[in-house]
Structures are given as C-alpha cells and as structure tokens.
Design an enzyme around this catalytic site. Structure first.
Site, PDB file in Angstrom:
ATOM      1  N   TYR A  63      -5.808   0.568   8.726  1.00  0.00           N
ATOM      2  CA  TYR A  63      -6.938   0.706   7.783  1.00  0.00           C
ATOM      3  C   TYR A  63      -8.213   0.160   8.402  1.00  0.00           C
ATOM      4  O   TYR A  63      -8.936  -0.622   7.804  1.00  0.00           O
ATOM      5  CB  TYR A  63      -6.612   0.018   6.452  1.00  0.00           C
ATOM      6  CG  TYR A  63      -5.481   0.714   5.715  1.00  0.00           C
ATOM      7  CD1 TYR A  63      -5.695   1.928   5.066  1.00  0.00           C
ATOM      8  CD2 TYR A  63      -4.199   0.182   5.705  1.00  0.00           C
ATOM      9  CE1 TYR A  63      -4.660   2.590   4.416  1.00  0.00           C
ATOM     10  CE2 TYR A  63      -3.159   0.832   5.050  1.00  0.00           C
ATOM     11  CZ  TYR A  63      -3.394   2.034   4.414  1.00  0.00           C
ATOM     12  OH  TYR A  63      -2.377   2.687   3.770  1.00  0.00           O
ATOM     13  N   ASP A 121       5.665   0.295   3.285  1.00  0.00           N
ATOM     14  CA  ASP A 121       5.900  -0.930   4.054  1.00  0.00           C
ATOM     15  C   ASP A 121       5.682  -2.139   3.145  1.00  0.00           C
ATOM     16  O   ASP A 121       5.575  -2.014   1.932  1.00  0.00           O
ATOM     17  CB  ASP A 121       4.990  -0.976   5.284  1.00  0.00           C
ATOM     18  CG  ASP A 121       3.508  -0.796   4.914  1.00  0.00           C
ATOM     19  OD1 ASP A 121       3.184  -0.908   3.721  1.00  0.00           O
ATOM     20  OD2 ASP A 121       2.694  -0.559   5.815  1.00  0.00           O
ATOM     21  N   GLU A 153       5.669   9.708   3.147  1.00  0.00           N
ATOM     22  CA  GLU A 153       5.373   8.359   2.648  1.00  0.00           C
ATOM     23  C   GLU A 153       4.413   8.419   1.470  1.00  0.00           C
ATOM     24  O   GLU A 153       3.347   9.023   1.546  1.00  0.00           O
ATOM     25  CB  GLU A 153       4.765   7.497   3.761  1.00  0.00           C
ATOM     26  CG  GLU A 153       4.579   6.049   3.359  1.00  0.00           C
ATOM     27  CD  GLU A 153       4.193   5.152   4.530  1.00  0.00           C
ATOM     28  OE1 GLU A 153       4.351   3.925   4.407  1.00  0.00           O
ATOM     29  OE2 GLU A 153       3.735   5.671   5.570  1.00  0.00           O
ATOM     30  N   ASP A 166       0.809  -1.231   0.000  1.00  0.00           N
ATOM     31  CA  ASP A 166       0.000   0.000   0.000  1.00  0.00           C
ATOM     32  C   ASP A 166       0.836   1.272   0.000  1.00  0.00           C
ATOM     33  O   ASP A 166       0.414   2.294  -0.527  1.00  0.00           O
ATOM     34  CB  ASP A 166      -0.935   0.023   1.214  1.00  0.00           C
ATOM     35  CG  ASP A 166      -0.169   0.236   2.522  1.00  0.00           C
ATOM     36  OD1 ASP A 166       0.691  -0.605   2.850  1.00  0.00           O
ATOM     37  OD2 ASP A 166      -0.431   1.248   3.208  1.00  0.00           O
TER      38      ASP A 166
END
Length: 496
Positions: free
Chosen positions: A233, A82, A473, A79
């Site tokens: 999430y 990571d 990120e 995603d």
C-alpha cells in the site's frame, strides 16, 4: 450478445457452462446480498471479539498490538486475506462505509443500518487510537513480509507485530488525510444515534487533517515506513488528493468555511483536475469530484464548479453511447482496469454512479456528454449492470460474492477462511504448518459469507484457486462501497 465459450481452466463450472452458452439477467435478492456484504466485516475483525459476534469461526487476535509503543492498538480490520492492519486502505474502507450510510442509510432496513454502524465503529474506534498522540500517527501494525511468508490463522499469529508510526515533522498526508476523511464522514453517520461519539470523531478528524496539511508528503516516502508499506500500500498516486478529500469531508461534516476556502484555493495547485477517472484506496480524484459536486448542485456553490466539471467528465467516460467513453469492459460487461483486485473498480465506480444520480435527480439536472444527454436513470442503469454481473449475471453464472446464490468461489485466498477454525482445531497451526491447507484443492472449511473476491480476468474467466490472489482474495475496500450500492437496489428492486 455474442456467444462466450467457457475458459478451459474454470474448475468448478464446466458442466454449468455447457448448459449456458449465453447468460441471462436473473432476479437478485439485493436485500440478502446487502446483509451479507456487511456481515463480511465481522470476519475481518482484529482484537477482542464481542459476545454478539456472528462469524463464529473467528476468535480473538492481535491482542498485544501496540505494545512496543506502550499503547493500545488492538481492534480494526485486517485488509484482506492476511493478518496485517494497513492504515491507508483501512481508513478508505471506513470512509466508504460511512459514505454508504450517509448517502443510502435511510434506505436500509433498521437492523442493517445498525449493523453498518457497528462495522464503521469497529474501524473508527481503532482509527481514533492511531491519532491519539500529539504529532504522531500510527499507520500500520504487522510486518507484511514475514506475515506473507506464513499461512496461519490470525488467532495463531507469531509473526512480528511491528508498529509503524510517523512522527512530525515527517509527513503522512495521505494516511492522515484519509483518516480525517474517515472520521469526518463517520461523524455524520453517527450524528443522530450517538451525537457524543460523532463530536469525538469530528474533533479528531480536524486534528488529523491539521497533521496532514502541516507536514506535507507521502507516508511511504519515510525510510522507517517504506519497507513495511511497499509495495503493498505504497502511495503511488501522491498525497495531494487525500488533502483535498479530507478537506471535502470536513467541509461536509462541519459546514466550516475554512475547508470551503481550502477546496477553492488548492484545487488547481493540488491537482484536483488530474487523474480524474480513478477512485480507490490510493486515488481519490473521482470520488472527491462527485462529493464536492453535491454542494455545487444542491447548494449552488459555483466557486467549486471545476470539481463538478471533472465529475461530469468522469461520468461521460462510463457511458458507452457517449463520444468520450473510454472505460474498458470485459466481453460480459464488467468494468475492467489492469492490475489486481479488479472488482474494487466496479464497486467504487458503481457507488459514484448512484451517488451522482442522486445529486442530479434532486436538482432535476443531467450531464451533457457531447452527443448525448445523460440523466440519473442512465447512471443507475450502468451501476446495475455492474452489480448484477458481480452477483451472477456473467458468462460463468458465478456470484463473486461468497455465500450468495448456489455458485460462488470456494477456494478464496484468505488464511482464516482456508484453515480450520480454532473452535474445530484448538491446537496451534504454526507458520509453515498451514501450507498444506493453502495448497489443498479442497474448498475452504469456513465460508466467508459476503466476501467479494478480486474478480475475473479481462476475458471474464475465473479460476477458483487460492494461488491466484489477484483474483481470489477479498478486501475490505471492495466490499465497503458495495454496501451503499446494494442498499439502493434493495430499496429499488424493480429498477431496470
């Protein structure tokens, strides 16, 4: 525009700022940015990489995913920075890539349309695996808690690849509903180039929606899912919007009146007119209302008028001249909402502005915002301001897309980008051994071309630091809607 003095902690750009007390609009290579925004997805791939892989600092990873269930769950996308495959944001990413093609694909150069379809298929091939077993949906692969403790390349992963599955009658309306939307939207994208695959996608979308609707509830409320999905999430906004969103895409892909009836009969009970000013991986309301409005505007389906009214209301909040304007902007003009990864709001909202402008233009309509009438041109103008800000028309003169222009973030929060490539350093870099690279002040050795980072603070400041993951990120769902947005401006470069 008022003089915007540079924040003292902007590491790379102090000298530049000294020369640029004011920022000016510049000419942007939207075509170049479009190509790079699509290329980004190749750097996020999990699984066996193909011969034509263009991001060469990546290699195969996650090849045993699914083994604990004796099933193949290889593929899909990580995603963000990571090495976890979260089904909820991955499905939303897929929906937005497909909507980008459905809405703006005819404006794309043939090679970039092809690259977009390849990016979609990398996701849909995986999503089909997640719904391949009756009465079960796989919602995640990888334990985020142990993954986040480590700083290691996906190719070196030695953290538990826990598989998170939801079995009926336990609910996963949010993930299953978004997966239905993704597969349905993607079936439209593939209809002309691969009708057999499109049919497979639509058939599985129908089954995924059936699961979502039959067993209602949030996936993260399941005790076996909660610790893996949350707080990353979690479904914070409820599952109801994904049911409507999934039905809306199935209606558009299949023309089946069953889904029209669902939208007509469930809009009020499932809260279609609530939280209508949000759109992202967790909240689909603004996107739902824009999507359904297409049938109201172009198909005269007045039984869905309430969705269009909500879409109109949302558009009016984005127009500074409107009396109902209440979206917050940074001093430099970027849409700003509290929380991390702010650019996800700028890219999704820009997409909705352009899509709605298309629907209005085709039907020669405008939006009445009380004291002002707003047409397609105004909506596109708002979107262009966001796009140009992201590409460098901002107080720092910084492109928030990596690899675009000469000034972009060098130290993004991304494991694969920040660690030496397996091609350059074939020996294992274990969990904690990567920390020296994470904590280094050196630029990332692998330039993750096309990655759009989380973005600046509400005062337009940005510190080029791996530590500040909320700003540095990149994520797949920041990029996905931007593909469609850039396709529009690449085809209309002189729009101003």
């Amino acid at each position: 525009m008022k003089n915007l003095s540079p924040p003292h902690h902007a590491l790379l750009f102090t000298a530049l700022l000294a020369q640029l007390p004011l920022f000016q609009s510049s000419y942007h290579e939207y075509q170049d940015a479009l190509s790079k925004s699509i290329l980004f997805f190749e750097g996020q791939r999990s699984g066996y990489l193909p011969q034509d892989q263009r991001v060469t600092w990546r290699a195969n990873s996650g090849l045993s995913d699914g083994w604990t269930y004796n099933t193949d769950l290889t593929g899909g996308y990580y995603d963000a920075g990571d090495n976890v495959k979260f089904g909820f944001p991955m499905a939303f990413t897929t929906t937005m890539l497909a909507w980008s093609v459905n809405e703006f694909g005819d404006l794309m150069p043939p090679n970039e349309l092809r690259n977009s379809l390849v990016a979609i298929r990398w996701a849909t091939d995986y999503l089909l695996k997640t719904v391949s077993q009756p009465n079960r949906i796989f919602v995640q692969v990888g334990d985020p808690n142990t993954d986040h403790i480590c700083w290691e390349r996906p190719e070196d992963m030695d953290t538990p690849r826990i598989v998170y599955a939801v079995d009926a009658p336990n609910p996963a309306s949010d993930v299953a509903g978004e997966t239905a939307a993704a597969l349905a939207a993607s079936s439209m994208a593939f209809r002309s180039s691969d009708p057999g695959y499109a049919e497979t996608l639509l058939r599985n979308a129908i089954n995924a929606f059936q699961f979502a609707d039959s067993y209602r509830g949030a996936y993260s409320d399941n005790s076996n899912i909660k610790d893996g999905a949350c707080p990353f999430y979690c479904d914070f906004d409820g599952y109801q919007d994904e049911l409507l969103w999934g039905a809306a895409w199935l209606r558009r892909a299949s023309y089946d009146d069953t889904y029209l009836s669902f939208l007509q009969n469930n809009g009020e009970t499932l809260g279609a007119d609530e939280n209508i000013n949000e759109f992202g991986w967790d909240n689909k309301h603004a996107g739902l209302n824009v999507l359904v409005s297409k049938e109201v505007l172009e198909g005269n389906m007045y039984s869905l008028q309430s969705y269009k009214e909500s879409a109109d209301s949302f558009m009016c909040t984005l127009i500074p001249e409107s009396s109902s304007s209440h979206v917050e902007y940074t001093p430099g003009g970027l849409i700003y909402k509290p929380g991390g990864s702010n650019l996800q709001h700028a890219t999704t909202i820009s997409f909705l502005l352009l899509a709605y402008a298309n629907y209005l233009e085709r039907t020669s309509q405008s939006v009445n915002c009380g004291n002002v009438n707003v047409g397609p041109y105004s909506l596109r103008q708002q979107a262009k301001r966001q796009v140009d800000y992201i590409l460098g028309d901002n107080p720092l003169g910084l492109s928030y897309m990596v690899g675009y222009s000469d000034h972009y973030p060098q130290r993004i929060h991304h494991r694969g980008s920040s660690l030496p490539s397996v091609k350059d350093h074939p020996d294992l870099i274990a969990c904690k051994e990567g920390s020296i690279y994470c904590n280094s002040s050196n630029p990332n050795p692998n330039v993750h071309v096309g990655a759009i980072v989380g973005g600046p603070s509400e005062d337009d400041s940005y510190e080029d630091s791996r530590d500040d993951f909320r700003k540095s990120e990149p994520t797949t769902y920041i990029n996905a809607p931007f593909v469609g947005v850039l396709a529009y401006f690449a085809a209309n470069p002189s729009f101003s």
